[in-house]
Design a protein around this motif. Structure first.
Motif, PDB file in Angstrom:
ATOM      1  N   SER A   1     -13.817 -31.892 -38.221  1.00  0.00           N
ATOM      2  CA  SER A   1     -13.159 -32.831 -39.828  1.00  0.00           C
ATOM      3  C   SER A   1     -13.999 -33.573 -40.188  1.00  0.00           C
TER       4      SER A   1
ATOM      5  N   HIS B   1     -16.757 -35.583 -39.858  1.00  0.00           N
ATOM      6  CA  HIS B   1     -17.932 -35.997 -40.285  1.00  0.00           C
ATOM      7  C   HIS B   1     -17.942 -34.711 -41.607  1.00  0.00           C
ATOM      8  N   LYS B   2     -18.488 -35.592 -42.475  1.00  0.00           N
ATOM      9  CA  LYS B   2     -18.942 -34.695 -43.392  1.00  0.00           C
ATOM     10  C   LYS B   2     -19.975 -33.911 -43.113  1.00  0.00           C
ATOM     11  N   CYS B   3     -20.996 -33.948 -43.080  1.00  0.00           N
ATOM     12  CA  CYS B   3     -22.468 -33.356 -42.517  1.00  0.00           C
ATOM     13  C   CYS B   3     -21.197 -31.837 -41.844  1.00  0.00           C
TER      14      CYS B   3
ATOM     15  N   VAL C   1     -19.794 -28.819 -42.301  1.00  0.00           N
ATOM     16  CA  VAL C   1     -18.886 -27.718 -43.633  1.00  0.00           C
ATOM     17  C   VAL C   1     -18.365 -26.630 -43.650  1.00  0.00           C
TER      18      VAL C   1
ATOM     19  N   TRP D   1     -18.781 -22.640 -39.854  1.00  0.00           N
ATOM     20  CA  TRP D   1     -19.208 -24.537 -39.746  1.00  0.00           C
ATOM     21  C   TRP D   1     -20.281 -24.252 -40.233  1.00  0.00           C
TER      22      TRP D   1
ATOM     23  N   ASP E   1     -24.713 -29.689 -43.233  1.00  0.00           N
ATOM     24  CA  ASP E   1     -24.989 -30.081 -44.444  1.00  0.00           C
ATOM     25  C   ASP E   1     -25.818 -31.111 -43.914  1.00  0.00           C
TER      26      ASP E   1
ATOM     27  N   GLU F   1     -26.242 -34.822 -45.533  1.00  0.00           N
ATOM     28  CA  GLU F   1     -25.271 -35.924 -44.665  1.00  0.00           C
ATOM     29  C   GLU F   1     -25.099 -36.248 -43.270  1.00  0.00           C
TER      30      GLU F   1
ATOM     31  N   ARG G   1     -26.206 -40.346 -42.096  1.00  0.00           N
ATOM     32  CA  ARG G   1     -25.335 -41.354 -41.006  1.00  0.00           C
ATOM     33  C   ARG G   1     -27.035 -41.950 -40.041  1.00  0.00           C
TER      34      ARG G   1
END
Length: 668
Positions: free
Chosen positions: A509, A511-513, A515, A525, A528, A531, A535
């Motif tokens: 949740s 980390h934006k990486c 998805v 899941w 990305d 993304e 980091r």
DNA sequence: TCTGACGTAAACATTT
DNA sequence: TAAATGTTTACGTCAG
């Protein structure tokens, strides 16, 4: 009781002329004594019992020989009563009261004897033959003891044997004992014939002559020891009216003091302990409690000895018998001292070499640190950074082939430093992908280790999650599948599920990486990569040279391996051999590199990038890296990438994150 | 000392 | 409704 022994000696000495028959008689007497205890013969006759019986019989044989010698010797034989009390006392006392006369006293007595020149000559002439006989005898003893031990074990394990069988086996034991006794006595007779046993009247102890320059034959020493040891056994037997109680001396045989032997023997006897059980317990107890530097795995570790000692008691006997204080032992001790000195010298040299190597590589030495920094790639990064700052040319910046840059794999402290292997608990710093740790290759190559050893993988949750997703065929996993991957791949994640699962969810949740994609079968899941790469170049992005050097120093090494070894060391896990778990650091470096390259290409292809087909992987990497930096506008400025690129070799870009960077990044 | 990454814990909401 | 899943917040540690 003591008087009993004395009279028995006299009667035996006069009545029994034949040594073999006397031995048989003694053995039979001993066994009769066992039976006459009023109880059914115990099934659990331990090897120690047999050993002590043997000792006792050896003692008896020695005494018989003494009397034979007394009767047949032409040497002046003063009456026993004429002997000074000091010399006479050991005769009776030594046989009956071992706590009164010590082996040291016995040796003194022995040393008081005078060896005639004739005897010396005979000794010298026949010593070689004697040694041969001695070896043969010892071999035979060993074999016999092994057989006895074997049968004893069989007997002990046969819990519900009929009594007839037990009696039969005991008879077999007796026969074997007789066999041993006969051989022993025969040997004694040989010694006597050879003049080695020149028993002087009035000195009925074993007439072992102290040879000059430590030439006392080991056998004679052994005989002497047996005699003195048999005193204890005999005394115990006599006091307790049970020869089986001899085994109790084995229980406490570790104690060198005969007094303690006796005391313990009595105590054990009073305790009505099962001999067999006692024996087993004593053996394990001895093995647990008696750690002798010269004893291990049932073998005497005296240099050049390697004699098999079934238990600690046997070892002590062996040690006292075979490695007593004489010139030979002293010489061996000197040799061992020289060996140790040589080893110490070698160690110091190797230490110096290591120091020089680390100095050369600008790695901090193994100086003790307050806080352990093992398994921690981050600390290694720091070290490398410092090193590169000091002397950038010391690290291979422009390796041309994947196999050449083995040199920077010297993260010595991670492996070598003793202070670096104490990090058992949760590791705060993980090998994030931003440090170029080829997680996929490491996980693959150390798969078995991770699966079996509860060692926390030195990667962040994010890296692991990403790896799990990328390993999946469709590059997407449900949460439960991610869970399963964790537990399947790492033994560490087979417990504390609530904790790490929560962490996984948290990371997904956070980390934006990662998805979340709604699928037909639910939510899955995905990763990305863009993304995820954002980091990567974080704080150290401010100094491109640092980036370069750091990544150079880590592009070809897998500190995870060092971490693994450290973990294995700290967890007392047998170090996996290169064959079993692979050595990604060195030998598999090229494989790892190839894998990383393939991974990069795979990412590039999957993301639809057009990595030029004519470009070599290295070129592609380089290209990727050059384009990578601007991809992170938040942390990297434009000039940064330029500088970084300018510092890189066109052939190979070592600061490339082969694992993480998709080629498509530069194609946007 | 500050800051960000990371790990851990927990509360809460949502979905299955 | 319970469990699983997902989100968010808080806090501590570590290292730059």
């Amino acid at each position: 009781m003591m008087q009993e022994s004395g009279t028995e000696t006299k009667s035996n000495g006069s009545a029994i002329q034949n040594g073999a028959s006397s031995a048989n008689h003694l053995l039979e007497c001993s066994l009769r004594e066992v039976r006459s205890n009023g109880e059914t013969p115990s099934v659990e006759v331990s090897a120690a019992d047999l050993t002590h019986l043997q000792q006792q019989q050896a003692f008896q044989v020695a005494r018989q020989l003494l009397y034979q010698q007394q009767q047949a010797s032409g040497l002046k034989s003063p009456k026993r009563n004429d002997k000074p009390a000091a010399l006479q006392a050991p005769v009776s006392v030594a046989m009956m009261s071992p706590q009164v006369i010590t082996p040291q006293q016995m040796q003194q007595i022995l040393q008081q004897q005078v060896l005639t020149p004739q005897q010396l000559q005979v000794l010298l002439q026949q010593q070689q033959a004697l040694m041969l006989q001695q070896q043969q005898l010892q071999e035979f003893y060993k074999k016999q003891q092994e057989q006895l031990q074997l049968q004893l074990l069989q007997q002990q394990h046969a819990g519900k044997q009929p009594k007839e069988q037990v009696v039969t086996q005991q008879l077999a034991f007796q026969q074997q004992l007789l066999q041993m006794q006969q051989l022993q006595q025969q040997h004694l007779l040989n010694l006597q014939r050879q003049g080695l046993l020149s028993i002087q009247p009035g000195q009925p102890t074993l007439p072992l002559q102290p040879l000059p320059q430590g030439m006392i034959p080991a056998e004679l020493q052994q005989l002497w020891k047996e005699v003195t040891g048999a005193h204890t056994a005999e005394e115990t037997a006599n006091n307790n009216h049970s020869t089986l109680d001899l085994s109790t001396t084995c229980v406490t045989s570790s104690a060198p003091s005969k007094t303690s032997l006796l005391i313990n023997a009595h105590a054990s006897t009073n305790g009505q302990l099962s001999i067999g059980t006692l024996k087993r317990e004593s053996l394990s107890h001895e093995e647990q409690t008696h750690s002798h530097p010269l004893y291990g795995h049932g073998v005497c570790k005296w240099p050049g000895c390697e004699a098999i000692c079934e238990d600690f008691h046997s070892f002590l006997k062996h040690l006292n018998n075979e490695h007593a204080l004489d010139d030979r032992s002293t010489a061996q001790c000197r040799v061992q001292m020289q060996v140790v000195q040589q080893l110490e010298l070698q160690l110091s040299k190797d230490k110096e070499r290591l120091q020089a190597m680390m100095t050369h590589l600008h790695v901090k030495s193994t100086e003790p640190k307050a806080t352990p920094q093992p398994l921690n790639l981050v600390s290694n990064v720091t070290l490398s950074k410092t090193a590169s700052e000091a002397s950038p040319q010391s690290l291979p910046h422009t390796p041309t082939t994947p196999t050449t840059p083995i040199t920077p794999v010297t993260h010595g402290p991670s492996v070598i430093t003793t202070t670096s292997i104490h990090n058992v608990g949760p590791i705060r710093r993980r090998y994030s992908d931003k440090y170029n740790v080829p997680i996929s290759s490491d996980i693959a190559q150390n798969q078995e280790f991770y699966k079996n050893a509860e060692v926390r993988p030195p990667f962040t949750y994010a890296s692991l999650i990403r790896q799990a997703i990328l390993e999946s065929p469709e590059k997407q996993l449900t949460l439960n599948e991610i869970y399963n991957w964790f537990t399947r791949m790492f033994a560490y994640f087979r417990r504390n599920a609530a904790t790490w699962k929560n962490a996984v969810r948290h990371n997904l949740s956070l980390h934006k990486c990662f998805v979340r994609v709604e699928n037909v079968k639910g939510a899955v899941w995905t990763v990305d990569e863009q993304e995820f790469q954002k980091r990567r170049p974080q704080k150290i992005s401010g100094n491109p040279s640092l980036i370069k050097n750091i990544q150079t120093s880590h592009a070809y090494c897998t500190p995870l391996n060092a971490a693994l070894q450290a973990s294995m060391a700290e967890n007392s896990i047998p170090l996996y051999t290169t064959a079993s778990m692979g050595n990604p650091t060195l030998s598999n470096l090229a494989i790892a590199m190839r894998e990383e390259l393939n991974g990069v290409m795979e990412h590039a292809n999957s993301n639809g990038s057009d990595s030029s087909p004519g470009r070599s992987p290295m070129q592609a990497l380089h290209h990727v890296h050059v384009k990578e930096e601007p991809l992170d506008p938040d942390e990297n400025e434009g000039p940064l990438s330029l500088v970084t690129t300018a510092n890189h070799s066109p052939d190979f870009d070592p600061d490339r994150d082969y694992e993480d960077e998709p080629v498509n990044e530069d194609m946007e």
